[in-house]
Design an enzyme around this catalytic site. Structure first.
Site, PDB file in Angstrom:
ATOM      1  N   ASP A   1       0.760  -1.354  -0.012  1.00 51.81           N
ATOM      2  CA  ASP A   1      -0.047  -0.052   0.122  1.00 51.81           C
ATOM      3  C   ASP A   1       0.767   1.341  -0.078  1.00 51.81           C
ATOM      4  O   ASP A   1       0.675   2.190   0.681  1.00 51.81           O
ATOM      5  CB  ASP A   1      -0.791  -0.130   1.122  1.00 51.81           C
ATOM      6  CG  ASP A   1      -1.961  -1.211   1.206  1.00 51.81           C
ATOM      7  OD1 ASP A   1      -3.135  -0.981   0.449  1.00 51.81           O
ATOM      8  OD2 ASP A   1      -1.660  -2.125   1.255  1.00 51.81           O
TER       9      ASP A   1
ATOM     10  N   HIS B   1       0.790   3.338  -2.475  1.00 44.58           N
ATOM     11  CA  HIS B   1      -0.203   4.461  -2.811  1.00 44.58           C
ATOM     12  C   HIS B   1       0.481   5.817  -3.402  1.00 44.58           C
ATOM     13  O   HIS B   1      -0.022   6.776  -2.698  1.00 44.58           O
ATOM     14  CB  HIS B   1      -1.190   4.716  -2.019  1.00 44.58           C
ATOM     15  CG  HIS B   1      -2.404   3.507  -1.762  1.00 44.58           C
ATOM     16  ND1 HIS B   1      -3.035   3.243  -3.025  1.00 44.58           N
ATOM     17  CD2 HIS B   1      -2.972   2.786  -0.796  1.00 44.58           C
ATOM     18  CE1 HIS B   1      -3.892   2.411  -2.627  1.00 44.58           C
ATOM     19  NE2 HIS B   1      -3.762   2.166  -1.571  1.00 44.58           N
TER      20      HIS B   1
ATOM     21  N   ASP C   1      -1.063  -2.307  -4.510  1.00 49.21           N
ATOM     22  CA  ASP C   1      -1.669  -0.942  -4.212  1.00 49.21           C
ATOM     23  C   ASP C   1      -0.385  -0.116  -4.212  1.00 49.21           C
ATOM     24  O   ASP C   1      -0.429   1.006  -3.589  1.00 49.21           O
ATOM     25  CB  ASP C   1      -2.498  -0.789  -2.929  1.00 49.21           C
ATOM     26  CG  ASP C   1      -3.725  -1.342  -3.485  1.00 49.21           C
ATOM     27  OD1 ASP C   1      -4.057  -1.647  -4.462  1.00 49.21           O
ATOM     28  OD2 ASP C   1      -4.669  -1.263  -2.315  1.00 49.21           O
TER      29      ASP C   1
ATOM     30  N   ASN D   1      -5.837  -4.376  -5.572  1.00 47.93           N
ATOM     31  CA  ASN D   1      -7.130  -3.798  -6.151  1.00 47.93           C
ATOM     32  C   ASN D   1      -6.834  -2.675  -6.985  1.00 47.93           C
ATOM     33  O   ASN D   1      -7.517  -2.513  -8.222  1.00 47.93           O
ATOM     34  CB  ASN D   1      -8.288  -3.689  -5.272  1.00 47.93           C
ATOM     35  CG  ASN D   1      -7.970  -2.854  -4.024  1.00 47.93           C
ATOM     36  OD1 ASN D   1      -6.933  -3.096  -3.374  1.00 47.93           O
ATOM     37  ND2 ASN D   1      -8.607  -1.792  -3.980  1.00 47.93           N
ATOM     38  N   HIS D   2      -6.042  -1.687  -6.738  1.00 48.55           N
ATOM     39  CA  HIS D   2      -5.671  -0.474  -7.568  1.00 48.55           C
ATOM     40  C   HIS D   2      -4.997  -0.831  -8.847  1.00 48.55           C
ATOM     41  O   HIS D   2      -5.293  -0.124  -9.802  1.00 48.55           O
ATOM     42  CB  HIS D   2      -5.198   0.573  -6.606  1.00 48.55           C
ATOM     43  CG  HIS D   2      -6.133   1.133  -5.534  1.00 48.55           C
ATOM     44  ND1 HIS D   2      -6.838   2.345  -5.945  1.00 48.55           N
ATOM     45  CD2 HIS D   2      -6.523   0.540  -4.183  1.00 48.55           C
ATOM     46  CE1 HIS D   2      -7.750   2.576  -4.878  1.00 48.55           C
ATOM     47  NE2 HIS D   2      -7.397   1.696  -4.001  1.00 48.55           N
TER      48      HIS D   2
END
Length: 216
Positions: free
Chosen positions: A42, A44, A79, A114-115
């Site tokens: 993550d 991001h 992610d 999922n991203h």
């Protein structure tokens, strides 16, 4: 069923085995024996945080170059993309680290989150306009009479993660033949855990293989 369709679409598109010219992509075996595994998830789009974590883990130096010992594997558990403004830079950085790590018998791998799936499917609502432009500037050659506005950048980013695009190629290289789960030693790394269906199907497949072996 919807999750299965998304996963299948991701595998077919993001890990498309051909280049823009239609040539087969080669996926070399990992040179790492996974003696040491560093996992991070993550990110991001926070490039500073990513680099800081890797420095603390001792896999890159203060110049952000790979210094991991032979057998070191860095696993990003998904992610990397969306939310932050520098997600394209994070993905490109991990891709460049992979090449450097493999030259020193290490490796850098990515498990799709999922991203990543959303970007591969052309859904850019969680990516910032600044990240749209970063991907567009990296992938689209300058053209006259083309207004480089947000709409142009968003469409260019979609193309970047479509088959043959640079983003899809980055994902394909980083994921290799294990897009949703990476086994290093006796540990399985994935994003967000495994669904009970995946575990059931996997167990059934193993039982079937063992049954065939016992009949020989």
């Amino acid at each position: 069923m919807k999750l299965y369709a998304i996963a299948l679409a991701t595998y077919c598109i993001a890990l498309n085995p051909t280049t823009r010219q239609g040539q087969r992509r080669r996926r070399p075996q990992s040179p790492s024996n996974h003696k040491r595994v560093v996992a991070i998830g993550d990110v991001h789009g926070d490039l500073d945080a990513l680099r800081t974590c890797l420095r603390v883990a001792g896999v890159v130096d203060t110049s952000d170059d790979w210094i991991g010992a032979p057998g070191t594997t860095l696993v990003s558990t998904g992610d990397v993309l969306d939310r932050g403004d520098e997600d394209w830079e994070c993905l490109a950085y991990l891709h460049s680290l992979q090449a450097a790590a493999r030259r020193k018998r290490g490796d850098v791998c990515l498990v799709l989150g999922n991203h990543e799936v959303l970007n591969v499917l052309g859904e850019m609502r969680f990516a910032s306009p600044k990240s749209w432009h970063a991907a567009a500037e990296a992938c689209e050659p300058p053209r006259r009479n083309v207004e480089r506005d947000d709409d142009w950048a968003r469409r260019a980013r979609i193309r970047a993660f479509a088959p043959g695009g640079a983003g899809a190629a980055y994902l394909a290289d980083l994921c290799g033949d294990a897009p949703v789960g990476r086994v290093c030693g006796d540990t399985l790394y994935c994003h967000g855990g495994l669904h009970v269906v995946a575990l059931t199907v996997g167990a059934a497949a193993r039982r079937k293989r063992l049954a065939k072996q016992n009949k020989r």
